[in-house]
Every structure is written in C-alpha cells, then in structure tokens.
Design a protein around this motif. Structure first.
Motif, PDB file in Angstrom:
ATOM      1  N   LEU A  16       1.152  -1.370   0.053  1.00  6.32           N
ATOM      2  CA  LEU A  16       0.351  -0.358  -0.270  1.00  6.32           C
ATOM      3  C   LEU A  16       0.763   1.304   0.002  1.00  6.32           C
ATOM      4  O   LEU A  16       0.433   2.580  -0.274  1.00  6.32           O
ATOM      5  CB  LEU A  16      -0.625  -0.176   1.189  1.00  6.32           C
ATOM      6  CG  LEU A  16      -2.246   0.822   1.150  1.00  6.32           C
ATOM      7  CD1 LEU A  16      -2.977   0.975   0.144  1.00  6.32           C
ATOM      8  CD2 LEU A  16      -3.307   0.559   2.694  1.00  6.32           C
ATOM      9  N   LEU A  17       1.959   1.048  -0.003  1.00  4.51           N
ATOM     10  CA  LEU A  17       2.744   2.064   0.970  1.00  4.51           C
ATOM     11  C   LEU A  17       3.218   2.902  -1.194  1.00  4.51           C
ATOM     12  O   LEU A  17       3.155   4.105  -1.084  1.00  4.51           O
ATOM     13  CB  LEU A  17       4.171   2.076   1.662  1.00  4.51           C
ATOM     14  CG  LEU A  17       5.599   3.314   1.881  1.00  4.51           C
ATOM     15  CD1 LEU A  17       4.505   4.427   2.250  1.00  4.51           C
ATOM     16  CD2 LEU A  17       6.353   2.392   2.648  1.00  4.51           C
ATOM     17  N   ALA A  18       3.584   1.547  -0.946  1.00  6.69           N
ATOM     18  CA  ALA A  18       4.345   1.310  -2.780  1.00  6.69           C
ATOM     19  C   ALA A  18       3.118   1.654  -3.510  1.00  6.69           C
ATOM     20  O   ALA A  18       3.562   2.994  -4.711  1.00  6.69           O
ATOM     21  CB  ALA A  18       4.540   0.651  -3.521  1.00  6.69           C
ATOM     22  N   LEU A  19       2.158   1.973  -3.463  1.00  2.00           N
ATOM     23  CA  LEU A  19       1.412   2.566  -4.424  1.00  2.00           C
ATOM     24  C   LEU A  19       0.759   3.723  -4.132  1.00  2.00           C
ATOM     25  O   LEU A  19       1.078   4.941  -4.597  1.00  2.00           O
ATOM     26  CB  LEU A  19      -0.044   2.103  -4.339  1.00  2.00           C
ATOM     27  CG  LEU A  19      -0.356   0.444  -4.337  1.00  2.00           C
ATOM     28  CD1 LEU A  19      -1.882  -0.603  -4.158  1.00  2.00           C
ATOM     29  CD2 LEU A  19       0.063  -0.163  -6.302  1.00  2.00           C
ATOM     30  N   HIS A  20       1.163   4.669  -2.798  1.00  2.00           N
ATOM     31  CA  HIS A  20       0.807   6.118  -2.337  1.00  2.00           C
ATOM     32  C   HIS A  20       1.990   6.302  -2.654  1.00  2.00           C
ATOM     33  O   HIS A  20       1.334   7.634  -3.301  1.00  2.00           O
ATOM     34  CB  HIS A  20       0.939   5.581  -1.047  1.00  2.00           C
ATOM     35  CG  HIS A  20       0.028   7.638  -0.495  1.00  2.00           C
ATOM     36  ND1 HIS A  20      -0.647   6.723   0.628  1.00  2.00           N
ATOM     37  CD2 HIS A  20      -0.580   8.480  -0.973  1.00  2.00           C
ATOM     38  CE1 HIS A  20      -1.253   8.155   0.679  1.00  2.00           C
ATOM     39  NE2 HIS A  20      -1.535   8.616  -0.071  1.00  2.00           N
ATOM     40  N   VAL A  21       3.141   6.358  -2.858  1.00  7.22           N
ATOM     41  CA  VAL A  21       4.616   6.832  -3.256  1.00  7.22           C
ATOM     42  C   VAL A  21       4.506   6.937  -4.738  1.00  7.22           C
ATOM     43  O   VAL A  21       4.247   8.191  -5.154  1.00  7.22           O
ATOM     44  CB  VAL A  21       5.530   6.559  -3.102  1.00  7.22           C
ATOM     45  CG1 VAL A  21       6.394   7.006  -3.848  1.00  7.22           C
ATOM     46  CG2 VAL A  21       5.829   5.901  -1.771  1.00  7.22           C
ATOM     47  N   ALA A  22       3.808   6.078  -5.408  1.00  7.95           N
ATOM     48  CA  ALA A  22       3.156   6.350  -6.591  1.00  7.95           C
ATOM     49  C   ALA A  22       3.027   7.105  -7.473  1.00  7.95           C
ATOM     50  O   ALA A  22       2.418   8.207  -8.422  1.00  7.95           O
ATOM     51  CB  ALA A  22       3.184   4.795  -7.390  1.00  7.95           C
ATOM     52  N   THR A  23       1.352   7.254  -6.771  1.00  7.04           N
ATOM     53  CA  THR A  23       0.126   8.100  -7.321  1.00  7.04           C
ATOM     54  C   THR A  23       0.916   9.577  -6.566  1.00  7.04           C
ATOM     55  O   THR A  23       0.181  10.596  -7.765  1.00  7.04           O
ATOM     56  CB  THR A  23      -0.976   7.568  -5.332  1.00  7.04           C
ATOM     57  OG1 THR A  23      -1.180   6.453  -6.157  1.00  7.04           O
ATOM     58  CG2 THR A  23      -2.109   8.143  -5.865  1.00  7.04           C
ATOM     59  N   LEU A  24       1.546   9.546  -5.584  1.00  2.00           N
ATOM     60  CA  LEU A  24       1.717  10.736  -5.151  1.00  2.00           C
ATOM     61  C   LEU A  24       2.717  11.320  -6.474  1.00  2.00           C
ATOM     62  O   LEU A  24       2.644  12.816  -6.767  1.00  2.00           O
ATOM     63  CB  LEU A  24       2.752  10.830  -3.660  1.00  2.00           C
ATOM     64  CG  LEU A  24       3.493  12.161  -3.478  1.00  2.00           C
ATOM     65  CD1 LEU A  24       2.332  12.775  -3.069  1.00  2.00           C
ATOM     66  CD2 LEU A  24       3.942  12.028  -2.071  1.00  2.00           C
TER      67      LEU A  24
END
Length: 669
Positions: free
Chosen positions: A251-259
């Motif tokens: 979930l952290l990776a998806l959040h970073v990519a989205t940001l």
C-alpha cells in the motif's frame, strides 16, 4: 692634596662592597678573612675602615635574608611531604573529572581515546552500572554497529546478522537505523543488501523495522518538499526494496507512485519510473490491480505528450522492462531471500500520516538508573541467546539427558501458554488485511475467495461484516459490489447471517450518528440482502414504528429499505411477503396494534413514504376498533353525553397527533 688618596680609597672599597653583594652565597669565614686583610692594608686610613665596616654589615644582612628564605623553603618542602597523600587524591579526582568532562562533549567536541587506553579505563571503573561506564559502552556499541553495517555484503550477510544480534540492538536501535540510512544514502547500489539485513532483523525485532520505515518516510517527505532529486531517489529506492522484502506493505508503494504522478513534471516522472522498475514485480504479484492502474496512468501521460521527449523515452523503457517481466530488476535475489513468508512481519504505515515521528532522541546517549541498566542488559542477553539458539550453561553438572528433558518440558509449557494481547494489535492487523483484500479485488467472487483464505478465527466473522458495511458507507453512491460480497458470504456460511442480523441492530440503534449519504448506502445494503433472501426477515423484529421509539434518521433508514424493496420486487410481491403467516411475529413492531395512537402513526408513516398499500390491514383493524369503541359507548348506561364528549376529544387529539406525524415524516422523506 693629602685628601686626594682618601677620596680615591672609598671608591675602591665601594666596588669591593658591591662585589660582596653579588657573591651572597659565599661562606662567612671567607668574608671575614677578606675584611681583616683589607683592614691591615688600610690601617692608617680611618675613614676607609668605617666604610668597610658598613659594607660588611650590608653583606651580613643580605646573607641573613638568604638564610631565612632557605629555612622557609625547607619548611614548605616538609609540609608538602606531609600533605602528599591528599595531593595525590586530589590529582586522581581531577583526572577522573577531566576525563568525564571530555567524554561528555561527545563526538563533535571530544578527544580521541586510543582503544588500549579506553579498555584500561573500563577496567579501572569498578561500578559496571555507573554513568561513565554506560557512556563508554554506548560509544563502543555505536562504533561496532557502524562497522558491521558498513562492511555487509551478499557474501557475509549471514555472519553480519549473527554479530549484530550479539550487540544490544534494543538499546542501540536508533544507532542501527541511523547507520543503515547513512550507509544506503552513501551507496544506493547496495540498497538490496541493506534491506536484506533489515528483513532478517525485522523478523526477530519488529520495532527496528517500524522505526526504519518511519524515518525513511520522513526523509522522503523532506526531500520531496525541497525538490531534492538525489535524496528522493535514494529514499524511494529504499522503500521499494522494503516492499520487495515484505517488510512494508505494498500500500505504501501504491501511495508513493500516486503521489509522484499527481503533478506531472520531468523529474517526478523520472523518479517514479525508477521506483516502478524496482518495485514493479512485487506490485504485480501483491496488487495486480494497483499496478495496472499506475501503468495506465503512465500510458495516459505518454499519449498526452506534454513532457519532454527524453522523459517519453524513459517511460517507453519502463514499458519495455514490464514486457520482459522485470527480468533485469528481480524482486529479491536468491542469496538475500533469508526469511520465510510466514516468519516475516509486514508493517502498515501511511505515507501522509502526520503523527509519524522519527524518535531522533534514540540516537543520543541517555544514562539510566543502575538497577534499570542491569535489568535491561540481562533481558537483552536472554533475548540474544534465544535468537541465536545459545543455551545458558548449567553449573550444577547435570547430565545432557536431564537438560534435554527440561528443555522439552519448557517447550511444552510455552506451547500450552496462551498469550493474551490486550493491545488488540492482532485485531487491528486483521481489519487492515480485510480492508486491503476488499479494496484490491476486482470482482466480488475474487474478494470472497481471498477473505475465506485469510483463515479468520472463530468469532472474528463480525469484523468482516463490520468492514463491509463501513466500506459501503464510505462510497459516494451505493456500490452493489459490497452487498454482493455480503450475500455470497451469507450463502456460504450461516454464521455470517447471524452477524449481519446483529450488525443491523447496531446500525439501527446508532443511525442518528450517520450522515444522510452513509445512511442511504447502508439502507440499500441491507435491502439487497433482504430481497435476495441472504439474511432472514427476523431482523425486522428489532424495529418498532412509533413516535417514541423512532427518530427522523431511523424513519429515513426504514424508508430507504422498503422503497428499495418495492423497486426490486414490485409492490405486490412486497405485500405478499409481508402477509406470510410464518413472518408475522417479526412484523409486530413494523405494524403495531397495541394502541390506536401507534396504529395511526404507522398508517401515516407508510402513507407518507408512498407505501400506504402496506397498511390495509392496519386500516381495517383501526376501523374495527373504532366501531367497537362506539358500541361500547352506546351500551354504557347514563354516561352517554360525557362518553361521547370524551370520545370526541380523544379522536381530536389522535387526529392532531396523526397530522403532526404526517408533517414530520413528509419533511424526513
């Protein structure tokens, strides 16, 4: 003319007197002999004798002063010899105090102490729990951790792990995390090695993994705000490999990519491409839907063509890497896959959580009370021995068979012990897992399959029901995806039916706390379960339609349910279902017949929401009750007028109450 020699003689004697003054340290005998010889030579000259006598007196006075000074010096030397032990004690105390002051300066203002001298100083300290000893062990711990982290590589990582577990990582967790971050920042090419080391440490000491993730996130935030591309690239590479090793959730990776893709710039695209190259294989395995969404965003940016041509080539290179299934960027090297999946502990940390703290004070030495220091060291020795598999030696000389039996008994006792987690951390982790499964699934059947694979313990099915209701309520519009999951679970396991019935009672009793949108979504959620017969109609026994037992929110909630049932079934089928004989005990609260006031209220309510046809039985019952009341009034002897007046007044009051309920329900609808 006769006085001329006399005048010359005093000048010569004065010179002799000055020479005598310069030679103060000669003996008294030599000075007296010289004065007698001078007197024999100058006997005829009286004035010369007087001057010589005066010179001798001056020399004697000088000699007396010198003797007194020598005597005082001797007495001072004697006193110093007598006071020598006290002086030595003062010097030792001063030396210790000076060393302590120098050590208190720390790394920036202190002095270099050679290792042999440091070891000697540690041996001289008798109290092994004093502040000075704690400081020395802290410095030794810092140097040891820095040295081990800096020399780790793929070949020696197993040996480094064993040596690290021999150091007090609980006390020096701040030093360990700081050393890792600094080493990774200096050598980003060895990030996978450092994260492999972290994965092993995290499986035994999860606090260190959590602290590292929080500090890396804070470092990424600072670099992102300052537009520091170098530090940002190093931080996202660290986070990518933490996700690869499953130390951190995807979930952290998806959040970073989205940001990074939120504001499209050349630098943000390059950083995100580098991030996806490192973590792409893990995302495809752990969250294929999220990975697909990110690559679709890249394709959209590429088609828009608003970025530089060079960056477009970078995105095309990422798609080429994806086409090759990330063969050049493996998820985990075989040499670094040291932890089994079931032994690894995965942390869930929100990227934008404002409550994240780096606990920088853990990097600074802080003395603790001696009793606590000794207890902490003893605890760490036990933990270290347990991790490394080192059994403590038993000095009693018992045989190996006895020790094996004792170890087996201790293992059996540990297996029988039941650990009670009062922090509810397991419950929080379960809810997080359920939420991630629900939100990452594409189809409801896939989601139900994943939920059943979570091996939910008996009694925890309620958490699944609560999470489905909450997820449905958070949507802007009603999404049948969550209701279909609930329907499927109810058909597969009757336990979920009971939990959803219980959840309906909880929602109905607390519906006044919900916003109108959430209230409508939850109403349609339970309406779907009712018209698909996934849950029994017995849940309606918890509802009672009266003016006293309902609020505006609860009336809207019931209105949404019945209007949705009417739309899905049709009004005729709904009427037939409500008239079934076996379900009548559950509808006594929906259509109350205990008092004419409650009957009128229910009739007015269902009429106001457009379902007056459901109240035909109530209307017939009310007419019959009024007729019976009229007959009883006629049969009562002598009280006709008063009874009629009272009946008129009661009918007026009931009509007023019905009018008020009509107005309130119409405003609710």
């Amino acid at each position: 003319r006769s006085q001329t020699p006399g005048e010359g003689a005093p000048s010569g004697e004065q010179r002799a007197g000055r020479m005598g003054k310069d030679k103060k340290k000669k003996k008294k005998s030599s000075s007296s002999s010289s004065s007698s010889s001078d007197s024999d030579k100058a006997a005829p000259q009286q004035e010369t004798q007087k001057e010589v006598a005066q010179g001798g007196e001056g020399a004697a006075k000088e000699r007396g002063d010198a003797a007194s000074r020598a005597k005082n010096a001797g007495e001072g030397e004697r006193r110093r010899r007598e006071e020598a032990p006290e002086v030595d004690d003062d010097i030792e105390a001063y030396k210790k105090r000076k060393i302590a002051d120098l050590e208190a300066l720390g790394r920036s203002g202190g002095v270099y102490i050679p290792p042999f001298k440091l070891a000697r100083m540690q041996e001289e300290i008798e109290d092994k729990t004093s502040k000075e000893y704690q400081r020395q062990t802290w410095e030794a711990l810092r140097k040891s951790i820095n040295g081990l982290v800096n020399k780790v590589n793929v070949g020696n990582i197993k040996n480094i792990v064993e040596e690290l577990f021999q150091e007090n990582l609980v006390r020096g967790r701040g030093l360990f995390v700081r050393a890792l971050i600094r080493a990774q920042m200096a050598s980003p090419g060895f990030t996978h090695v450092f994260v492999g080391l972290v994965a092993v440490i995290n499986s035994k000491l999860p606090e260190l993994g959590d602290l590292l993730i929080r500090r890396v996130i804070l470092q990424f935030r600072r670099a992102y705000k300052r537009n520091d591309k170098i530090v940002t690239t190093a931080a996202i590479k660290f986070m990518a490999h933490l996700v690869n090793q499953k130390v951190c959730s995807e979930l952290l990776a998806l959040h970073v990519a989205t940001l990074l893709l939120e504001r499209v710039t050349d630098d943000s695209i390059e950083v995100c491409v580098a991030f996806m190259q490192e973590v792409g294989q893990a995302l495809q395995e752990l969250s294929s839907a999220g990975s697909q969404a990110i690559f679709e965003r890249f394709r959209t940016i590429l088609h828009e063509g608003e970025i530089d041509r060079r960056v477009q080539y970078v995105i095309e290179g990422l798609f080429e890497v994806r086409r090759k299934k990330f063969t050049d960027y493996p998820m985990v090297l075989e040499e670094l896959d040291l932890v089994e999946d079931e032994d690894q502990i995965t942390h869930e940390v929100d990227l934008l959580d404002e409550t994240i703290k780096g606990d920088e004070t853990l990097n600074i030495f802080k003395a603790v009370p001696p009793e606590q220091y000794a207890a902490d060291e003893a605890k760490w020795r036990l933990i270290s021995n347990e991790i490394l598999g080192i059994e403590q030696e038993d000095g009693s000389g018992s045989s190996s068979d006895d020790s094996d039996d004792e170890a087996d008994e201790a293992a059996d006792k540990r297996a029988q012990e039941k650990i009670v987690d009062f922090t509810e951390q397991d419950l929080v982790n379960l809810r997080r897992s359920i939420y991630l499964v629900i939100m990452s699934s594409v189809h409801f059947e896939e989601c139900v399959h994943k939920i059943l694979k979570l091996n939910i313990a008996e009694g925890q099915e309620k958490e699944v029901c609560t999470m489905l209701i909450d997820c449905c309520a958070m949507e802007k519009m009603f999404n049948r995806f969550f209701a279909l999951q609930a329907e499927r679970l109810c058909r597969l396991n009757p336990v979920y039916q009971e939990n959803f019935v219980e959840s309906f009672g909880v929602q109905f009793s607390t519906v006044h706390r919900l916003e109108t949108n959430k209230l409508r979504n939850i109403g349609k959620f339970f309406s779907h379960l009712l018209y698909t017969d996934a849950i029994p109609w017995s849940l309606m026994s918890q509802v009672r339609i009266t003016e006293e037992t309902t609020t505006s929110s609860s009336r809207i909630f019931i209105k949404v349910i019945f209007q949705e049932l009417s739309e899905q079934w049709g009004i005729r089928k709904l009427v037939d279902r409500l008239k079934e004989e076996e379900l009548q005990p559950y509808f006594t609260g929906l259509f109350p017949k205990d008092h004419p006031k409650n009957v009128r209220f229910a009739i007015n309510y269902f009429t106001a929401i457009g379902l007056g046809v459901l109240t035909e039985d109530l209307r017939a019952y009310l007419q019959q009750a009024n007729a019976q009341a009229a007959e009883q009034a006629k049969q009562a002897p002598g009280d006709g007028p008063s009874d009629s007046d009272s009946s008129d007044s009661s009918s007026d009051s009931s009509s007023d109450s019905s009018d008020s309920s009509d107005s309130s329900d119409s405003s609710d609808s």
